[in-house]
Motif scaffolding. Structure first.
Motif, PDB file in Angstrom:
ATOM      1  N   UNK A  84       7.440   6.077  -0.810  1.00 32.89           N
ATOM      2  CA  UNK A  84       7.596   4.875   0.023  1.00 32.89           C
ATOM      3  C   UNK A  84       6.634   5.010   1.207  1.00 32.89           C
ATOM      4  N   UNK A  85       5.520   4.296   1.154  1.00 36.01           N
ATOM      5  CA  UNK A  85       4.461   4.409   2.166  1.00 36.01           C
ATOM      6  C   UNK A  85       4.125   5.886   2.418  1.00 36.01           C
ATOM      7  N   UNK A  86       4.168   6.673   1.362  1.00 36.53           N
ATOM      8  CA  UNK A  86       3.913   8.107   1.495  1.00 36.53           C
ATOM      9  C   UNK A  86       2.738   8.523   0.639  1.00 36.53           C
ATOM     10  N   UNK A  87       2.694   9.784   0.289  1.00 36.56           N
ATOM     11  CA  UNK A  87       1.488  10.348  -0.323  1.00 36.56           C
ATOM     12  C   UNK A  87       1.563  10.484  -1.846  1.00 36.56           C
ATOM     13  N   UNK A  88       2.696  10.133  -2.445  1.00 34.71           N
ATOM     14  CA  UNK A  88       2.848  10.401  -3.881  1.00 34.71           C
ATOM     15  C   UNK A  88       1.776   9.679  -4.707  1.00 34.71           C
ATOM     16  N   UNK A 132       4.724  -3.409   8.415  1.00 33.46           N
ATOM     17  CA  UNK A 132       3.888  -4.270   9.267  1.00 33.46           C
ATOM     18  C   UNK A 132       2.547  -3.624   9.597  1.00 33.46           C
ATOM     19  N   UNK A 133       2.259  -2.482   8.996  1.00 31.52           N
ATOM     20  CA  UNK A 133       0.974  -1.832   9.280  1.00 31.52           C
ATOM     21  C   UNK A 133      -0.157  -2.510   8.515  1.00 31.52           C
ATOM     22  N   UNK A 134      -1.160  -2.966   9.268  1.00 28.60           N
ATOM     23  CA  UNK A 134      -2.312  -3.594   8.602  1.00 28.60           C
ATOM     24  C   UNK A 134      -3.505  -2.634   8.527  1.00 28.60           C
ATOM     25  N   UNK A 135      -3.218  -1.337   8.624  1.00 29.04           N
ATOM     26  CA  UNK A 135      -4.299  -0.357   8.475  1.00 29.04           C
ATOM     27  C   UNK A 135      -4.889  -0.399   7.067  1.00 29.04           C
ATOM     28  N   UNK A 136      -4.021  -0.536   6.063  1.00 29.26           N
ATOM     29  CA  UNK A 136      -4.473  -0.507   4.675  1.00 29.26           C
ATOM     30  C   UNK A 136      -4.171  -1.813   3.938  1.00 29.26           C
ATOM     31  N   UNK A 137      -3.518  -2.750   4.618  1.00 33.46           N
ATOM     32  CA  UNK A 137      -3.116  -4.016   3.988  1.00 33.46           C
ATOM     33  C   UNK A 137      -3.540  -5.171   4.895  1.00 33.46           C
ATOM     34  N   UNK A 148       7.696 -15.093   1.925  1.00 32.35           N
ATOM     35  CA  UNK A 148       8.361 -15.137   0.623  1.00 32.35           C
ATOM     36  C   UNK A 148       9.760 -14.525   0.716  1.00 32.35           C
ATOM     37  N   UNK A 149       9.871 -13.396   1.425  1.00 34.46           N
ATOM     38  CA  UNK A 149      11.174 -12.724   1.543  1.00 34.46           C
ATOM     39  C   UNK A 149      12.140 -13.582   2.355  1.00 34.46           C
ATOM     40  N   UNK A 150      11.621 -14.254   3.402  1.00 33.08           N
ATOM     41  CA  UNK A 150      12.481 -15.102   4.231  1.00 33.08           C
ATOM     42  C   UNK A 150      12.927 -16.329   3.450  1.00 33.08           C
ATOM     43  N   UNK A 151      11.999 -16.928   2.710  1.00 32.44           N
ATOM     44  CA  UNK A 151      12.325 -18.123   1.918  1.00 32.44           C
ATOM     45  C   UNK A 151      13.398 -17.819   0.880  1.00 32.44           C
ATOM     46  N   UNK A 152      13.349 -16.635   0.304  1.00 36.97           N
ATOM     47  CA  UNK A 152      14.303 -16.263  -0.740  1.00 36.97           C
ATOM     48  C   UNK A 152      15.580 -15.645  -0.157  1.00 36.97           C
ATOM     49  N   UNK A 153      15.705 -15.650   1.163  1.00 33.57           N
ATOM     50  CA  UNK A 153      16.875 -15.114   1.865  1.00 33.57           C
ATOM     51  C   UNK A 153      17.198 -13.658   1.501  1.00 33.57           C
ATOM     52  N   UNK A 154      16.161 -12.848   1.344  1.00 30.33           N
ATOM     53  CA  UNK A 154      16.380 -11.404   1.184  1.00 30.33           C
ATOM     54  C   UNK A 154      16.784 -10.811   2.533  1.00 30.33           C
ATOM     55  N   UNK A 155      17.591  -9.747   2.517  1.00 30.09           N
ATOM     56  CA  UNK A 155      17.653  -8.890   3.692  1.00 30.09           C
ATOM     57  C   UNK A 155      16.302  -8.180   3.719  1.00 30.09           C
ATOM     58  N   UNK A 156      15.813  -7.882   4.910  1.00 31.07           N
ATOM     59  CA  UNK A 156      14.479  -7.282   5.001  1.00 31.07           C
ATOM     60  C   UNK A 156      14.547  -6.008   5.849  1.00 31.07           C
ATOM     61  N   UNK A 157      13.911  -4.968   5.358  1.00 29.01           N
ATOM     62  CA  UNK A 157      13.758  -3.760   6.157  1.00 29.01           C
ATOM     63  C   UNK A 157      12.281  -3.635   6.506  1.00 29.01           C
ATOM     64  N   UNK A 158      11.979  -3.553   7.798  1.00 32.23           N
ATOM     65  CA  UNK A 158      10.590  -3.487   8.260  1.00 32.23           C
ATOM     66  C   UNK A 158      10.228  -2.070   8.673  1.00 32.23           C
ATOM     67  N   UNK A 159       9.206  -1.506   8.016  1.00 33.11           N
ATOM     68  CA  UNK A 159       8.658  -0.213   8.390  1.00 33.11           C
ATOM     69  C   UNK A 159       7.431  -0.447   9.280  1.00 33.11           C
ATOM     70  N   UNK A 160       7.025   0.569  10.012  1.00 33.31           N
ATOM     71  CA  UNK A 160       5.854   0.488  10.885  1.00 33.31           C
ATOM     72  C   UNK A 160       5.881  -0.790  11.746  1.00 33.31           C
ATOM     73  N   UNK A 161       6.991  -1.019  12.470  1.00 34.49           N
ATOM     74  CA  UNK A 161       7.107  -2.285  13.197  1.00 34.49           C
ATOM     75  C   UNK A 161       6.176  -2.374  14.401  1.00 34.49           C
ATOM     76  N   UNK A 162       5.593  -1.241  14.803  1.00 35.84           N
ATOM     77  CA  UNK A 162       4.783  -1.256  16.021  1.00 35.84           C
ATOM     78  C   UNK A 162       3.979   0.038  16.117  1.00 35.84           C
ATOM     79  N   UNK A 163       2.968   0.009  16.909  1.00 37.28           N
ATOM     80  CA  UNK A 163       2.276   1.248  17.285  1.00 37.28           C
ATOM     81  C   UNK A 163       1.487   0.900  18.532  1.00 37.28           C
ATOM     82  N   UNK A 164       0.817   1.883  19.123  1.00 39.36           N
ATOM     83  CA  UNK A 164       0.082   1.597  20.358  1.00 39.36           C
ATOM     84  C   UNK A 164      -0.948   0.498  20.130  1.00 39.36           C
TER      85      UNK A 164
END
Ligand code: SAH
Length: 244
Positions: A84-88, A132-137, A148-164
């Protein structure tokens, strides 16, 4: 020759799986980002430790293959789950050049699940995980997935919500979600999950939009049914409870 790619969970020793612990005990050398190598140093005994800085992921993978080629049992550690956003994935990509070396991935508890347990039960129904990281996306892709997730009423978990460098990204994300979701939508965030200084907050989407969090935080946005029970964030599965 084999490399084990290990998800060490959010931080605390108790959140390591038994399989991950056994693989750490059995290896000769532990490789990873400095913070995670320091975390495992405390509990995996006398090993060789190789830490590499952040943003040097490809080098880190090559290093792991180079050590394995010397005949050492290598453990590459990632926080949470390595897939999950890792090195595998990157290990398999870099590993195409090393077909003689086998890769084994050992799963770990990802921040969304460890954080959900702290908040209560926010992910009991369908959920989407978005970084929310746009380093690679590209940001446009992130925005399209948020919509899309909001329109479909998914619960959402946000990773990398911020950085300097990415202050204001959580605000931008919440503004997109507010186009589809009620401002009263129940949300939450957990900082330093399973580490010193763990802190959880339950709040509404209209408050979250003006909240600043750091990069050691995972954010949760409820669906239309998510509610607060005893101060915790709960998404019902839909069971009917007789007598209530
Ligand atoms: N592989 C990791 C995720 C790496 S991306 C996993 O499966 O958990 C890094 C992001 O994960 C952080 O910005 C944060 O949003 C989240 N995260 C990872 N560990 C965390 C922790 N202990 N507490 C809170 N958030 C965490």
């Amino acid at each position: 020759m084999k490399i084990t790619v290990i998800g060490i969970g959010p931080g605390a020793y108790e959140n390591l799986t038994i399989k991950a612990e056994r693989a750490l005990q059995a290896c000769d050398v532990v490789i990873g980002y400095t913070v995670y190598v320091d975390l495992v140093k405390g509990y995996c005994g006398d090993k060789e430790f190789l830490s590499t800085p952040m943003k040097q992921e490809v080098d880190r993978c090559r290093r792991a293959f180079a050590e394995a080629k010397k005949g050492k049992k290598v453990a590459l550690v990632c926080s949470g789950d390595a897939g999950v956003y890792g090195m595998a994935g990157l290990m398999y990509e870099v590993g195409e050049a090393y077909p003689e070396i086998e890769i084994e991935v050992i799963p770990g508890i990802t921040a969304a699940l460890a954080g959900a347990a702290v908040l209560g039960a926010p992910l009991t129904h369908d959920f989407a995980v978005i970084s929310l990281s746009d380093l690679l996306t590209p940001w446009e892709t992130i925005e399209a997935r948020l919509r899309a997730a909001a329109q479909a009423d998914f619960c959402i978990s946000l990773y990398n919500p911020s950085s300097r460098k990415r202050k204001g990204y959580l605000k931008k994300a919440c503004e997109i979600l507010l186009a589809y979701k009620s401002p009263k939508t129940v949300c939450g965030y957990v900082k330093n999950i399973g580490r010193e200084g763990e802190k959880m907050v339950v709040l509404s989407l209209e408050v979250l939009v003006d909240t600043e969090v750091d990069m050691f935080t995972t954010v949760f946005i409820g669906n239309a049914s998510t509610k607060v029970i005893a101060g915790k964030m709960i998404t019902p599965r839909g069971y009917r409870i007789e007598g209530m």
